[in-house]
Design a protein around this motif. Structure first.
Motif, PDB file in Angstrom:
ATOM      1  N   ALA B  43       0.847  -1.199   0.000  1.00 52.01           N
ATOM      2  CA  ALA B  43       0.000   0.000   0.000  1.00 52.01           C
ATOM      3  C   ALA B  43       0.882   1.248   0.000  1.00 52.01           C
ATOM      4  CB  ALA B  43      -0.928  -0.015   1.213  1.00 52.01           C
ATOM      5  N   ALA B  44       1.916   1.229   0.847  1.00 47.72           N
ATOM      6  CA  ALA B  44       2.827   2.375   0.894  1.00 47.72           C
ATOM      7  C   ALA B  44       3.497   2.565  -0.470  1.00 47.72           C
ATOM      8  CB  ALA B  44       3.877   2.152   1.986  1.00 47.72           C
ATOM      9  N   THR B  45       3.901   1.450  -1.074  1.00 44.48           N
ATOM     10  CA  THR B  45       4.512   1.544  -2.403  1.00 44.48           C
ATOM     11  C   THR B  45       3.531   2.152  -3.396  1.00 44.48           C
ATOM     12  OG1 THR B  45       5.704  -0.488  -1.856  1.00 44.48           O
ATOM     13  CG2 THR B  45       5.760   0.212  -4.148  1.00 44.48           C
ATOM     14  N   GLY B  46       2.272   1.727  -3.320  1.00 38.23           N
ATOM     15  CA  GLY B  46       1.242   2.296  -4.197  1.00 38.23           C
ATOM     16  C   GLY B  46       1.137   3.799  -4.008  1.00 38.23           C
ATOM     17  N   ALA B  47       1.178   4.232  -2.744  1.00 37.31           N
ATOM     18  CA  ALA B  47       1.084   5.656  -2.452  1.00 37.31           C
ATOM     19  C   ALA B  47       2.269   6.409  -3.064  1.00 37.31           C
ATOM     20  CB  ALA B  47       1.032   5.876  -0.942  1.00 37.31           C
ATOM     21  N   PHE B  48       3.470   5.853  -2.882  1.00 35.96           N
ATOM     22  CA  PHE B  48       4.655   6.529  -3.413  1.00 35.96           C
ATOM     23  C   PHE B  48       4.665   6.546  -4.937  1.00 35.96           C
ATOM     24  CE2 PHE B  48       6.515   6.219   0.850  1.00 35.96           C
ATOM     25  CZ  PHE B  48       7.092   7.475   0.940  1.00 35.96           C
ATOM     26  N   VAL B  49       4.293   5.428  -5.541  1.00 33.55           N
ATOM     27  CA  VAL B  49       4.233   5.390  -7.007  1.00 33.55           C
ATOM     28  C   VAL B  49       3.236   6.438  -7.489  1.00 33.55           C
ATOM     29  CG1 VAL B  49       3.547   4.010  -9.006  1.00 33.55           C
ATOM     30  CG2 VAL B  49       4.963   2.994  -7.219  1.00 33.55           C
ATOM     31  N   GLY B  50       2.069   6.499  -6.826  1.00 35.38           N
ATOM     32  CA  GLY B  50       1.045   7.458  -7.203  1.00 35.38           C
ATOM     33  C   GLY B  50       1.551   8.884  -7.093  1.00 35.38           C
ATOM     34  N   VAL B  51       2.148   9.217  -5.946  1.00 40.07           N
ATOM     35  CA  VAL B  51       2.680  10.567  -5.747  1.00 40.07           C
ATOM     36  C   VAL B  51       3.753  10.849  -6.787  1.00 40.07           C
ATOM     37  CG1 VAL B  51       3.962  12.061  -4.174  1.00 40.07           C
ATOM     38  CG2 VAL B  51       2.133  10.611  -3.297  1.00 40.07           C
ATOM     39  N   GLY B  52       4.579   9.860  -7.032  1.00 39.90           N
ATOM     40  CA  GLY B  52       5.656  10.037  -8.002  1.00 39.90           C
ATOM     41  C   GLY B  52       5.129  10.377  -9.378  1.00 39.90           C
ATOM     42  N   VAL B  53       4.033   9.711  -9.762  1.00 39.65           N
ATOM     43  CA  VAL B  53       3.499   9.936 -11.105  1.00 39.65           C
ATOM     44  C   VAL B  53       2.685  11.239 -11.160  1.00 39.65           C
ATOM     45  CG1 VAL B  53       2.007   8.977 -12.886  1.00 39.65           C
ATOM     46  CG2 VAL B  53       3.454   7.466 -11.543  1.00 39.65           C
ATOM     47  N   PRO B 125       7.297  12.862   4.966  1.00 35.62           N
ATOM     48  CA  PRO B 125       6.080  12.543   4.227  1.00 35.62           C
ATOM     49  C   PRO B 125       5.953  13.381   2.958  1.00 35.62           C
ATOM     50  CG  PRO B 125       5.572  13.845   6.171  1.00 35.62           C
ATOM     51  CD  PRO B 125       7.038  13.537   6.230  1.00 35.62           C
ATOM     52  N   PHE B 126       5.370  12.789   1.922  1.00 34.96           N
ATOM     53  CA  PHE B 126       5.123  13.519   0.678  1.00 34.96           C
ATOM     54  C   PHE B 126       3.637  13.729   0.496  1.00 34.96           C
ATOM     55  CE2 PHE B 126       9.290  11.815  -0.066  1.00 34.96           C
ATOM     56  CZ  PHE B 126       9.913  12.814  -0.782  1.00 34.96           C
ATOM     57  N   PRO B 127       3.194  14.998   0.394  1.00 34.49           N
ATOM     58  CA  PRO B 127       1.767  15.237   0.174  1.00 34.49           C
ATOM     59  C   PRO B 127       1.349  14.706  -1.194  1.00 34.49           C
ATOM     60  CG  PRO B 127       3.018  17.285   0.069  1.00 34.49           C
ATOM     61  CD  PRO B 127       3.977  16.222   0.484  1.00 34.49           C
ATOM     62  N   SER B 128       0.120  14.231  -1.244  1.00 38.41           N
ATOM     63  CA  SER B 128      -0.374  13.642  -2.482  1.00 38.41           C
ATOM     64  C   SER B 128      -1.585  14.436  -2.947  1.00 38.41           C
ATOM     65  CB  SER B 128      -0.757  12.181  -2.201  1.00 38.41           C
ATOM     66  OG  SER B 128      -1.519  11.652  -3.247  1.00 38.41           O
ATOM     67  N   PRO B 216      -3.825  11.144  -0.176  1.00 37.13           N
ATOM     68  CA  PRO B 216      -4.140  12.575  -0.035  1.00 37.13           C
ATOM     69  C   PRO B 216      -4.527  12.954   1.395  1.00 37.13           C
ATOM     70  CG  PRO B 216      -5.228  11.659  -1.955  1.00 37.13           C
ATOM     71  CD  PRO B 216      -4.672  10.513  -1.189  1.00 37.13           C
ATOM     72  N   LEU B 217      -5.037  11.989   2.172  1.00 33.63           N
ATOM     73  CA  LEU B 217      -5.454  12.290   3.543  1.00 33.63           C
ATOM     74  C   LEU B 217      -4.289  12.188   4.525  1.00 33.63           C
ATOM     75  CD1 LEU B 217      -8.816  10.278   3.599  1.00 33.63           C
ATOM     76  CD2 LEU B 217      -8.482  12.704   3.103  1.00 33.63           C
ATOM     77  N   THR B 218      -3.333  11.303   4.270  1.00 33.60           N
ATOM     78  CA  THR B 218      -2.268  11.051   5.246  1.00 33.60           C
ATOM     79  C   THR B 218      -0.884  11.398   4.725  1.00 33.60           C
ATOM     80  OG1 THR B 218      -1.945   8.810   4.446  1.00 33.60           O
ATOM     81  CG2 THR B 218      -3.541   9.100   6.219  1.00 33.60           C
ATOM     82  N   SER B 219      -0.749  11.693   3.428  1.00 30.75           N
ATOM     83  CA  SER B 219       0.531  11.826   2.734  1.00 30.75           C
ATOM     84  C   SER B 219       1.178  10.448   2.579  1.00 30.75           C
ATOM     85  CB  SER B 219       1.522  12.748   3.468  1.00 30.75           C
ATOM     86  OG  SER B 219       0.978  14.040   3.540  1.00 30.75           O
ATOM     87  N   ALA B 220       2.065  10.358   1.595  1.00 28.70           N
ATOM     88  CA  ALA B 220       2.813   9.111   1.420  1.00 28.70           C
ATOM     89  C   ALA B 220       3.972   9.132   2.395  1.00 28.70           C
ATOM     90  CB  ALA B 220       3.316   9.008  -0.016  1.00 28.70           C
ATOM     91  N   HIS B 221       4.107   8.054   3.178  1.00 32.44           N
ATOM     92  CA  HIS B 221       5.074   8.060   4.257  1.00 32.44           C
ATOM     93  C   HIS B 221       5.586   6.651   4.468  1.00 32.44           C
ATOM     94  CE1 HIS B 221       6.406   8.424   8.521  1.00 32.44           C
ATOM     95  NE2 HIS B 221       6.829   9.581   8.052  1.00 32.44           N
TER      96      HIS B 221
END
Lengths: 266, 298, 313
Positions: B43-53, B125-128, B216-221
């Protein structure tokens, strides 16, 4: 058979949902008697073993060991009373040595508590040493002596059957239940096994036997119980059962013959 | 009342995330009996990939549109799940190792993923960016952040899709058959290896979506994975491991218990963290099969 | 007789190291001893008995917090606080074990994980009693029978902790009880058919090893005279699990080797790869499970086997 029986099974039934695996089954086993349970696949033989050893709880009926009711007791309690078994499929403890596997069968004979063990009270080591020596004897007795240091998972199927028997014998059982002990054995191993079972019974241990191989069974078993669809359809000495083949065949169709042949080439 | 309605929206949204995590467990657990704790890190990887893209984090000009991000998360996580199955689970299953072996190996995988994320992105953390913006949304009496409504809508879509897959498609039937009896399924000609690989790929994709949705609610972390993993299996235990609907129900019950407890019970806010664990213990002890029992073996 | 001699020699040697080391090295050595003690008891629970539990550090925490709270906050004499903390560990472990050993397979892991997390929440939120997130500091080990266990002498206490843990667990391991544990790990149904009381054995194992974890926790509490919540969380349980897997499940030798290796490795790896050493640990665990299930202990056996003259087999 004289005196009270060692095992008395009366009115035993087991239902799984709508399916009746064993129905109204009654029989006795005497001290040191060799009793075979036969019948086609799905007749309820292994279920009967599972009921007697407590691995399944009967729906109705009673099981007595030496006059004491044992149905409903947990499996380990029944085993601790001296009822030990082998399994239809080899079930060695994979991560343990051959000797340790056999010594597990002797578990019921250990008297040391955890506190005794932690304090290393004198009888703990003596017991351990004795059991280890006896396990080595038993391994020789069943003919696995040359495999003493082998990994149990590398044993052949037939050797695995012998390990199962040695493990059950290690507990000095009063009753030993053998579920198809001859399956997968070579002709010479089967011969050895017959002698082995006779010796066990001669020492006063009752032997309950499930077997398909009639050539092995007929001369060995003193009495035979025939099951079909969970019901007892015949009981008698092996001569009587052999003589009444016609009667049995009427119930079983040709399955007894099939069984005989199946066992012969197995 | 208004307060309660707002809580309803936020609890439903959290519950949906937990439900997706529970679903990810379930998809893998049903056919393989493997509890895959690594899905939190997926899930964390999904968040980071999403933020990255979605942002310029990886590449100055990326800023991709949201549907592209969703597609990339699904594909990348699916491939990762498939690769992990190939490299760590399949050799063990082939060897006939006990079921704890792959579970423990996946704990190793968990650490590999988390620490790799830490190495790549650091501890900040990275905001999404949310797809529907930040303006407060009102639908009938319900009000909340647009992302919360978005989470609910997407989760319901995913659940509908997975439910349809299990109930109505041949592949879904194959999954069920394997879940009920591996040996019999193999005899029927179902390819166990392929079912397992597909389960891991799908499970990873669902977990990745959960991460993308909540980011978007918690940021990618890098620390977001383990709590999600724990909340997910709490939801799974509450709902029962047998049925897809159970995962959704379990997630919602957990989120409502958490948020109602935090809102209305007179206990210090820190202690509300104890809620899911108490609930988990309670269910394990009193009702280990969960609320929705698995189908009877036919 | 010879074995007793070897034991005593090893204890003396391990204690002598304490007097040679100083400063930071002492600190590292002490923590390593505590890790070894924890790895030994966890190895029996997880490696030998096959119970995957995530609560081992929580019980170390019960011991540590128990003894400090009882002695400093409630002002009990140290001896009573010590016994009280141990009893608390045993009691809580028993309460956790009775219902959770009823659960099949991996559900024990879930239940103990929930318990461990619950414990972390409680010590974080315990206010004055537990010191909250900051934990408790500023206490020290009182003199016991007029003895002040300070400096290297406290390290000797830790050596004795390891030796005692090893001795007790070895006795269990080489007895009918240890054999029963391994049989249950391999196949609980068959073990029961051989007369083993599966649940009772599991409960005793869990309670005993968790209490030993509590003992190590008590020893830890007086190592730095500081205790705080993160130490007793999940991260360290994972590390403990990895130590056993890499070292070799079910082998005391494996627990010792695994604990030493994974505890010391970061000191060498961190200057080179920074935080990346954890990735290396993860890879090691996966590789061990895939290709070397007997762990380093298995490799050591093989190495010794090569050295030994070949006998016919």
């Amino acid at each position: 058979m004289s005196g009270p029986p060692l095992i008395r099974v009366s009115g035993l039934s087991k239902r799984f949902g709508g399916l009746t695996a064993v129905e109204d089954l009654s029989f006795d086993v005497g001290h040191g008697e060799i009793l075979a349970v036969i019948g086609p696949n799905g007749a309820g033989k292994t279920t009967t073993f599972n009921l007697i050893t407590g691995m399944l709880t009967p729906t109705t009926g009673q099981i007595e060991l030496d006059g004491q009711r044992i149905d409903g007791l947990p499996v380990h309690r029944i085993a601790a009373l001296g009822m030990l078994r082998t399994f239809q499929h080899n079930m060695p403890f994979a991560g343990m040595s051959l000797t340790d596997n056999v010594m597990i069968g002797a578990h019921r004979r250990f008297s040391a508590s955890v506190v005794d063990i932690l304090l290393q009270r004198s009888h703990v080591l003596a017991e351990e040493k004795q059991t280890r020596a006896r396990a080595a004897e038993l391994i020789d007795f069943v003919g696995l002596g040359h495999h003493l240091h082998a990994d149990v998972t590398t044993l052949s199927f037939g050797e695995g059957r012998l390990l199962e028997i040695a493990r059950a014998l290690a507990g000095d059982p009063r009753v030993i239940l053998l579920d198809e002990p001859a399956a997968g054995l070579t002709a010479s191993e089967v011969k050895r096994l017959s002698t082995l079972i006779r010796t066990i019974a001669a020492n006063g241990v009752s032997v309950l036997l499930i077997e398909h191989d009639m050539h092995f069974l007929m001369p060995l078993a003193e009495r035979i119980v025939v099951l079909n669809f969970g019901r007892k359809i015949g009981e008698g000495t092996s001569q009587e059962i052999a003589a009444n083949t016609a009667v049995v065949e009427a119930y079983l169709g040709s399955s007894i013959n099939q069984l005989g042949q199946g066992g012969a080439h197995a | 009342m208004e307060d309660f309605l707002e809580l309803t929206v936020s609890a439903t949204a959290s519950g949906c995330i937990y439900a997706l995590m529970a679903l990810s467990y379930l998809i893998v657990l049903r056919p393989t009996s493997i509890i895959n704790f690594a899905i939190g890190e997926w899930a964390a990887t999904g968040a980071f990939v999403g933020v990255g893209v979605l942002t310029t984090l990886l590449w100055p000009r990326l800023d991709a549109p949201y549907p592209v991000a969703v597609a990339i998360v699904l594909v990348v996580l699916g491939l990762l799940g498939w690769a992990v199955e190939r490299l760590t689970v399949r050799p063990l299953v082939k060897r006939g190792a006990p079921v704890t072996s792959p579970i423990l190996a996946l704990l190793g995988v968990l650490v590999i993923f988390r620490e790799t994320l830490t190495l790549l992105f650091g501890a900040d953390p990275f905001p999404s960016p949310p797809p529907l913006g930040y303006r407060r949304l009102e639908i009938g009496p319900f009000a909340g952040a647009p992302q919360q409504f978005f989470i609910i809508a997407v989760t319901l879509t995913i659940f509908a899709g997975v439910w349809y897959f299990f109930e109505r498609t041949v592949w879904g039937r194959a999954f069920e058959a394997v879940a009920i009896n591996r040996r019999a399924a193999a005899l029927m000609g179902i390819n166990l290896g392929r079912v397992t690989a597909l389960a891991f790929a799908a499970g990873a994709a669902v977990a990745g979506m959960a991460g993308l949705l909540i980011s978007p609610l918690t940021s990618a972390h890098y620390m977001m994975g383990l709590p999600l993993a724990i909340q997910g299996f709490t939801a799974l235990v509450i709902g029962g491991v047998g049925r897809v609907e159970g995962a959704l129900l379990g997630g919602l019950i957990l989120a409502f218990a958490e948020q109602l407890g935090a809102r209305y019970l007179p206990i210090p806010s820190g202690l509300t963290l104890a809620f899911p664990f108490s609930l988990l213990i309670l269910f394990l002890l009193l009702r280990p099969t969960g609320l929705i029992a698995p189908r009877e073996v036919r | 007789m010879i074995r007793t001699f070897i034991w005593i020699a090893a204890i003396i040697a391990a204690s002598a190291i304490a007097f040679v080391l100083g400063g930071y090295a002492t600190d590292v050595y002490r923590k390593m001893l505590i890790w070894i003690a924890l790895a030994l008891s966890y190895n029996f629970l997880f490696g030998t008995a096959g119970q995957v539990a995530f609560s081992h550090f929580a019980f170390a925490g019960v011991g540590a917090y128990g003894v400090v709270i009882l002695s400093t906050k409630l002002g009990l004499p140290f001896g009573i606080a010590f016994i009280g903390a141990m009893a608390l560990c045993a009691l809580i472990a028993f309460i956790v074990a009775v219902p959770s050993t009823r659960l099949e397979g991996f559900y024990l892991a879930l239940a103990t994980l929930a318990f461990a997390q619950l414990f972390t929440v409680l010590i974080n939120e315990g206010g004055d009693l537990t010191g909250g997130t900051g934990g408790i500091a500023g206490y020290s080990l009182p003199s016991i029978f007029g003895l002040q266990l300070r400096g290297p002498w406290y390290t000797v206490v830790l050596v004795l902790l390891v030796a005692g843990t090893l001795l007790l667990l070895n006795r269990l391991d080489n007895s009918s009880f240890g054999r029963a544990c391994r049989a249950i790990r391999e196949n609980p149904a068959v073990a029961a058919a051989m007369g083993i009381n599966v649940r009772r054995t599991k409960v005793i194992t869990f309670t005993l090893t968790s209490t030993l974890a509590g003992l190590a926790g008590i020893a830890y509490a007086y190592t730095d005279n500081v205790i705080n919540p993160p130490v007793f969380g999940l991260e360290n349980v994972f590390l403990l699990l990895f130590m056993i897997i890499v070292g070799g499940m079910g082998r005391p030798l494996g627990a010792v080797v695994g604990a030493i290796l994974l505890y010391l490795a970061p000191f060498f790896l961190e200057p080179i790869v920074g935080h990346g050493y954890l990735v290396i640990f993860g890879i090691l665990v996966v590789l061990a499970i895939l290709y070397q299930p007997a762990g380093l202990a298995g490799l050591i056996d093989r190495g010794l086997g090569l050295l030994r003259p070949r006998s016919q087999s």
